[in-house]
Write a protein that holds these residues in place. Structure first.
Motif, short mmCIF file in Angstrom:
data_model
loop_
_atom_site.label_atom_id
_atom_site.label_comp_id
_atom_site.label_asym_id
_atom_site.label_seq_id
_atom_site.Cartn_x
_atom_site.Cartn_y
_atom_site.Cartn_z
N UNK A 102 9.78 -14.95 48.72
CA UNK A 102 10.66 -15.14 47.57
C UNK A 102 11.19 -16.57 47.53
N UNK A 103 11.60 -17.08 48.67
CA UNK A 103 12.12 -18.44 48.74
C UNK A 103 11.06 -19.45 48.32
N UNK A 104 9.81 -19.26 48.80
CA UNK A 104 8.72 -20.17 48.44
C UNK A 104 8.44 -20.11 46.95
N UNK A 105 8.43 -18.89 46.39
CA UNK A 105 8.10 -18.74 44.98
C UNK A 105 9.17 -19.36 44.09
N UNK A 106 10.41 -19.19 44.47
CA UNK A 106 11.50 -19.79 43.69
C UNK A 106 11.40 -21.31 43.72
N UNK A 107 11.11 -21.86 44.90
CA UNK A 107 11.05 -23.31 45.04
C UNK A 107 9.82 -23.91 44.36
N UNK A 108 8.66 -23.28 44.53
CA UNK A 108 7.41 -23.86 44.06
C UNK A 108 7.02 -23.42 42.64
N UNK A 109 7.56 -22.28 42.19
CA UNK A 109 7.15 -21.77 40.89
C UNK A 109 8.34 -21.67 39.92
N UNK A 110 9.31 -20.84 40.24
CA UNK A 110 10.36 -20.54 39.26
C UNK A 110 11.15 -21.79 38.85
N UNK A 111 11.61 -22.56 39.82
CA UNK A 111 12.46 -23.72 39.50
C UNK A 111 11.71 -24.77 38.67
N UNK A 112 10.55 -25.24 39.12
CA UNK A 112 9.85 -26.25 38.29
C UNK A 112 9.35 -25.69 36.97
N UNK A 113 8.91 -24.43 36.96
CA UNK A 113 8.43 -23.83 35.71
C UNK A 113 9.57 -23.68 34.71
N UNK A 114 10.72 -23.26 35.17
CA UNK A 114 11.88 -23.10 34.30
C UNK A 114 12.29 -24.43 33.68
N UNK A 115 12.14 -25.48 34.46
CA UNK A 115 12.48 -26.82 33.98
C UNK A 115 11.52 -27.26 32.86
N UNK A 116 10.23 -27.05 33.08
CA UNK A 116 9.23 -27.43 32.08
C UNK A 116 9.41 -26.60 30.81
N UNK A 117 9.65 -25.31 30.98
CA UNK A 117 9.84 -24.44 29.82
C UNK A 117 11.07 -24.85 29.01
N UNK A 118 12.13 -25.19 29.71
CA UNK A 118 13.34 -25.60 29.01
C UNK A 118 13.10 -26.81 28.12
N UNK A 119 12.40 -27.79 28.66
CA UNK A 119 12.09 -29.00 27.89
C UNK A 119 11.18 -28.69 26.72
N UNK A 120 10.19 -27.85 26.95
CA UNK A 120 9.22 -27.51 25.90
C UNK A 120 9.88 -26.72 24.77
N UNK A 121 10.68 -25.73 25.13
CA UNK A 121 11.28 -24.86 24.13
C UNK A 121 12.32 -25.59 23.27
#
Length: 230
Positions: A102-121
């Motif tokens: 869970x820690x790895x997924x949050x760091x490597x996937x959720x956090x950077x993906x959420x950032x990119x999505x926020x900018x895109x949306x």
């Protein structure tokens, strides 16, 4: 999506073995999607069918991608080996493998993906406002075309981030919402790209609505993440 620690593996969700070919996985997916489709009689009678279709789509999203499938298989086999090695009467470890995943997924996937999505949306509204000044102006149309190209690049980046790691089962809801948000954005960009071809406002309205729905799914992902983090 999914992790090697799920009680039910992606293979079990699709009803295939780990040795199944890509064609067998595709056939199983199509059969199940048709059976659990939201418009089917089963889905209308059974509310659990909605969650079931999420699991089916999540499983197929991983198993159809060779690289994601290899990583998933590696984690699945590692998890099975780890479980077999644990004495039945031994206490659970202080830090579980699920927590580490869970820690790895949050760091490597959720956090950077959420950032990119926020900018895109957040980028569509200013572009539509600029285009509304004169939708037929060649310079504005050219700028809008460049914007869509940039969005496509950001979306490709977001999809690549999403495929970095299978999500742990405890974050299944989060990953599911993000998966559908990415799908809506892909459909939105395709819809918006049609406007410069025929100047039909419906393409802009539909694209905007798909962006809005993707934003809602991102928000739902954040809410699901917040509940788990409490």
């Amino acid at each position: 999506m999914g992790s090697g620690l799920e009680a039910v593996s992606h293979y079990e969700v699709l009803g295939v073995s780990m040795q199944a070919t890509a064609a067998e996985i595709k056939r199983a997916y199509r059969r199940l999607v048709k059976y659990y489709h939201p418009d089917s009689l089963l889905a209308k009678k059974d509310q659990a069918a909605a969650e079931r279709i999420r699991q089916i789509n999540a499983a197929y999203a991983v198993l159809r991608d060779p690289q994601a499938r290899r990583e998933y298989d590696r984690q699945l086999l590692a998890s099975q080996t780890w479980r077999r090695s644990q004495p039945k009467a031994s206490p659970p470890p202080t830090v579980s493998q699920e927590a580490l995943l869970r820690e790895d997924w949050i760091r490597q996937v959720y956090t950077p993906l959420n950032r990119v999505l926020g900018s895109l949306l957040a980028s569509l509204k200013p572009q539509l406002n600029a285009l509304s000044a004169d939708p037929f102006d060649p310079e504005l149309l050219a700028a809008f075309g460049l914007y869509l190209e940039e969005c496509a690049q950001k979306l490709a980046q977001a999809q690549q981030i999403f495929r970095r790691l299978p999500n742990p089962s405890s974050l299944g809801k989060v990953a599911s919402c993000l998966y559908y948000a990415l799908n809506h954005l892909e459909d939105a960009l395709e819809e918006l790209s049609h406007f410069p071809l025929n100047f039909d406002d419906r393409h802009l309205h539909t694209g905007q609505e798909l962006f809005r729905r993707a934003q809602e799914l991102r928000r739902e992902a954040g809410q699901a993440y917040a509940k788990i983090s409490l």
